[in-house]
Write an enzyme that holds these catalytic residues in place. Structure first.
Site, mmCIF file in Angstrom:
data_model
loop_
_atom_site.group_PDB
_atom_site.id
_atom_site.type_symbol
_atom_site.label_atom_id
_atom_site.label_comp_id
_atom_site.label_asym_id
_atom_site.label_seq_id
_atom_site.Cartn_x
_atom_site.Cartn_y
_atom_site.Cartn_z
ATOM 1 N N THR A 1 -2.479 2.510 -4.860
ATOM 2 C CA THR A 1 -2.737 2.896 -3.476
ATOM 3 C C THR A 1 -3.649 4.113 -3.396
ATOM 4 O O THR A 1 -3.388 5.149 -4.012
ATOM 5 C CB THR A 1 -1.403 3.216 -2.777
ATOM 6 O OG1 THR A 1 -0.548 2.070 -2.847
ATOM 7 C CG2 THR A 1 -1.616 3.629 -1.336
ATOM 8 N N GLU A 2 -4.752 3.975 -2.644
ATOM 9 C CA GLU A 2 -5.701 5.066 -2.421
ATOM 10 C C GLU A 2 -6.191 5.699 -3.721
ATOM 11 O O GLU A 2 -6.506 6.882 -3.770
ATOM 12 C CB GLU A 2 -5.070 6.133 -1.524
ATOM 13 C CG GLU A 2 -4.594 5.605 -0.175
ATOM 14 C CD GLU A 2 -5.727 5.155 0.741
ATOM 15 O OE1 GLU A 2 -6.795 5.798 0.707
ATOM 16 O OE2 GLU A 2 -5.542 4.174 1.499
ATOM 17 N N LEU A 3 -6.264 4.886 -4.768
ATOM 18 C CA LEU A 3 -6.679 5.333 -6.104
ATOM 19 C C LEU A 3 -5.820 6.486 -6.631
ATOM 20 O O LEU A 3 -6.296 7.309 -7.429
ATOM 21 C CB LEU A 3 -8.165 5.726 -6.132
ATOM 22 C CG LEU A 3 -9.186 4.622 -5.863
ATOM 23 C CD1 LEU A 3 -10.591 5.112 -6.219
ATOM 24 C CD2 LEU A 3 -8.885 3.333 -6.598
ATOM 25 N N TRP B 1 -8.442 9.354 -4.154
ATOM 26 C CA TRP B 1 -9.804 9.442 -3.611
ATOM 27 C C TRP B 1 -9.809 10.084 -2.229
ATOM 28 O O TRP B 1 -10.833 10.093 -1.548
ATOM 29 C CB TRP B 1 -10.484 8.080 -3.602
ATOM 30 C CG TRP B 1 -10.009 7.056 -2.582
ATOM 31 C CD1 TRP B 1 -8.967 7.147 -1.709
ATOM 32 C CD2 TRP B 1 -10.615 5.783 -2.344
ATOM 33 N NE1 TRP B 1 -8.865 6.001 -0.950
ATOM 34 C CE2 TRP B 1 -9.866 5.149 -1.319
ATOM 35 C CE3 TRP B 1 -11.698 5.096 -2.889
ATOM 36 C CZ2 TRP B 1 -10.176 3.857 -0.832
ATOM 37 C CZ3 TRP B 1 -12.010 3.826 -2.409
ATOM 38 C CH2 TRP B 1 -11.256 3.227 -1.393
ATOM 39 N N HIS C 1 0.844 -1.201 0.000
ATOM 40 C CA HIS C 1 0.000 0.000 0.000
ATOM 41 C C HIS C 1 0.879 1.250 0.000
ATOM 42 O O HIS C 1 0.695 2.179 0.792
ATOM 43 C CB HIS C 1 -0.898 -0.025 1.246
ATOM 44 C CG HIS C 1 -2.135 0.831 1.136
ATOM 45 N ND1 HIS C 1 -3.152 0.578 0.252
ATOM 46 C CD2 HIS C 1 -2.516 1.938 1.819
ATOM 47 C CE1 HIS C 1 -4.102 1.480 0.402
ATOM 48 N NE2 HIS C 1 -3.738 2.323 1.340
#
Length: 417
Positions: A143-145, A302, A107
């Site tokens: 990771t996290e869009l 995001w 991540h």
């Protein structure tokens, strides 16, 4: 026809223990805390939500279909402390109604700093998904869009993904809708398709569901299904992307979130019988042709109201910590090759983006969210603790020569706005 595409992020970081300038040992992670949090979230979310997903898939004859991005750091914690969760996800995999999405194993923000490390983490994660669930991912999410055209070009060159998940940002979409399939620019007609998060409907569940000041509270499945059905005529897909912890952890059981989830598939079907359905990402891009390009020259994500990188790289502390972290990649990998079998995995656990997130100093619309997730009293404590650990990693990478030890970081750099 409106096809609902559910995607859930499942992630747990390895949180760092309090590590002072006087510590010399290479044991950085507070596994007592990590185990406690993993088991708490397992009880509140992972077990009840996954059992409900299994029941919904079976009850609706596999017409209810979903997807997951489960980080390797989460999977490792499940294997250590909650192995029954691995068995539950294996049951989901065996239904054939679940897609596992590729991503970085830890991540991390590695794409921004090292393409070599990024590719290594993605490969490691895919190997883990194959070993545990027999999965061969055809969809990618960073990771996290975190996304840009640059990422899309790199992923397209891999030649093995049919879809990429990213955020639908209003300022980029302008007049267009996130409820269509798009192409990145410059990848050709055979390149990976883009599925854009419908953040309004996603956030109605993930963030607003229990907000008593929200004008739509209390939200029931029937009303939400009508909103989904309104996509018919202005799109084909409703991409509902959210943290899995929405169910039971962020939205507690007493809010009615599980009852809402239990009723939702039937309500979506009933809103337009024979038309509305649920599809996995790879099925969406096989069914619907792209309607145009989604050009993203800057980095988006995001996170927060800005949908950019400022949650992780928005101040001088975060930028400095990230730079120092990735500067150790070469020395760490050399030391690993020379015989320190644990240093590479320790360093990779430090690449997990949460450690930078804890240093965020944004306290306006998103401040409460950042404080909720952080185990530290302040962003400055997070920075100093992280840099103390990183200093020890540097010593190990230098073959443990104490005389070469650099001075520990005691004060953060001056903040920038």
């Amino acid at each position: 026809m409106a096809s609902v595409c559910f995607y859930f992020q499942v992630h747990q970081p390895f949180r760092i223990r309090r590590y002072s300038v006087f510590d010399r040992d290479p044991f950085y992670f507070d596994n007592e805390v990590n185990e406690r949090i993993c088991l708490k979230v397992a009880d509140k979310c992972y077990r009840p939500a996954t059992r409900m997903m299994l029941d919904l898939i079976r009850r609706h004859d596999k017409r209810f279909r979903i997807s997951y991005a489960i980080t390797s750091t989460a999977l490792e914690q499940f294997e250590l402390w909650a192995p029954d969760l691995i068995d539950l996800f294996k049951e989901l995999a065996d239904t054939g109604a679940v897609e596992f999405v590729a991503e970085t194993s830890h991540h991390s923000l590695s794409f921004l700093y090292s393409r070599e490390e990024f590719d290594a983490q993605v490969a490691a994660h895919e190997a883990r998904l194959a070993k545990l669930f027999g999965a061969s991912p055809r969809t990618f999410r960073n990771t996290e869009l975190i996304y840009s055209d640059e990422l899309a070009s790199h992923i397209a060159a891999q030649g093995r993904y049919r879809a990429i998940l990213c955020e639908g940002v209003d300022s980029i979409l302008t007049y267009r809708s996130p409820n269509y399939v798009y192409l990145p620019p410059g990848v050709g007609e055979d390149g990976p398709r883009l599925l854009l998060k419908n953040y309004r409907l996603s956030d109605d569940i993930a963030f607003r569901f229990s907000d008593r000041n929200w004008k739509e509270w209390p939200l029931d499945a029937g009303r939400f299904a009508k909103w989904v059905n309104q996509i018919n005529g202005d799109g084909f897909v409703c991409n509902l992307f959210m943290d899995y912890e929405t169910f039971g952890e962020h939205q507690w059981a007493d809010t009615g979130i599980f009852e809402f989830l239990d009723a939702l598939p039937g309500a979506v079907y009933d809103a337009n019988p024979g038309q509305n359905d649920f599809q996995m990402p790879r099925e969406i891009v096989d069914r619907y042709a792209p309607v145009g390009t989604y050009e993203v020259p800057r980095w988006i994500s995001w996170a927060d109201t800005e949908r950019d990188l400022t949650a992780w790289l928005g101040n001088a502390m975060q930028e400095h910590a990230a730079k120092e972290l990735y500067a150790l990649e070469g020395p760490v990998k050399a030391r690993h090759a020379a015989g320190d079998e644990h240093i590479l995995e320790d360093w990779r656990k430090l690449t997990t983006s949460d450690h930078l997130y804890y240093m965020c100093t944004k306290y306006w619309a998103d401040g409460d969210v950042h404080k909720y997730f952080s185990p530290y009293d302040s962003p400055y404590d997070a920075y100093i603790n992280f840099m103390n650990v990183l200093d020890n990693v540097r010593v190990r990478a230098d073959a443990g020569a104490a005389s070469d030890r650099k001075a520990p970081f005691r004060t953060p750099p001056v903040q920038t706005s």
